[in-house]
Design a protein around this motif. Sequence first.
Motif, PDB file in Angstrom:
ATOM      1  N   ASN A 190      43.003 -38.351  35.781  1.00 17.00           N
ATOM      2  CA  ASN A 190      43.509 -36.999  36.015  1.00 17.00           C
ATOM      3  C   ASN A 190      42.845 -36.025  35.040  1.00 17.00           C
ATOM      4  OD1 ASN A 190      45.128 -34.634  36.088  1.00 17.00           O
ATOM      5  ND2 ASN A 190      46.945 -35.801  36.641  1.00 17.00           N
ATOM      6  N   THR A 193      40.648 -43.786  39.590  1.00 17.85           N
ATOM      7  CA  THR A 193      40.927 -42.620  40.433  1.00 17.85           C
ATOM      8  C   THR A 193      40.614 -42.929  41.885  1.00 17.85           C
ATOM      9  OG1 THR A 193      40.238 -41.253  38.545  1.00 17.85           O
ATOM     10  CG2 THR A 193      40.610 -40.133  40.637  1.00 17.85           C
ATOM     11  N   ASN A 215      47.384 -33.259  40.033  1.00 15.19           N
ATOM     12  CA  ASN A 215      46.109 -33.854  39.627  1.00 15.19           C
ATOM     13  C   ASN A 215      44.975 -33.134  40.349  1.00 15.19           C
ATOM     14  OD1 ASN A 215      43.800 -35.548  39.459  1.00 15.19           O
ATOM     15  ND2 ASN A 215      45.061 -37.356  39.203  1.00 15.19           N
TER      16      ASN A 215
END
Length: 232
Positions: free
Chosen positions: A71, A19, A177
């Motif tokens: 996510n 991420t 997201n």
Amino acid sequence: MAPQASGLARTVVAEVLGTGFLVAAVVGSGIMASRLSPHDTGLALLENSIATGAALVALILALQPVSASFNPVVTLVEAALGSLAWSAAVVLIAAQVAGGLAGTVVAHLMFGLDAVTFSTHERTGPGLWLAEVVATVGLLLVIFGTTRSGRGDRVAYAVGGYIAAAYWFTSSTSFANPAVTVARTITDSFSGIAPGSAPGFIAAQFVGGLLGFALIRFLFPIAAPADRKVLS
């Protein structure tokens, strides 16, 4: 993209890194695009979308053997489908949010900006919220339609291609997201979203998650064996 590795610690690290690098790609390429194409928003968006899609392909290919959700909505759907324990899902969502915030800070520092600059870019309105619902439903269909039909080795290309395209066919430029949305509140750059606009985007993403989950259960009720992984 359910976690494949044994042990929660490795999965958490993979989600933080994945991420973080994803957000660094989104924010960093947005800053670079605005500097290289300051008078052409369309070209800047093209540069931003290509970089984001390419980064997603690379990150998923690299981290998928451990964990490559990046996510919270995807993680929650994994848990709802029984691929992931709810207790693990909570930990992974926290990791994704932390990784996303770190990615923005790192992107800023690479480009000589302050570590945190809260966005003033207002993104609000029914059209944008609908776009986030559509973007999130589409993303879930691409991910789980690929993995639950036994084609998990192709999910990286499917997701990267979808996000690059969704930058253009959704009015919101397809955040899709919650972790990335939160991370983009602390950048007053091309990719930013004002903190006051983020709740509407996040709510729309969770609505898209519910609709996507229902469609996945209907279209792909039985997962391929490779997708039946449970991290407790």
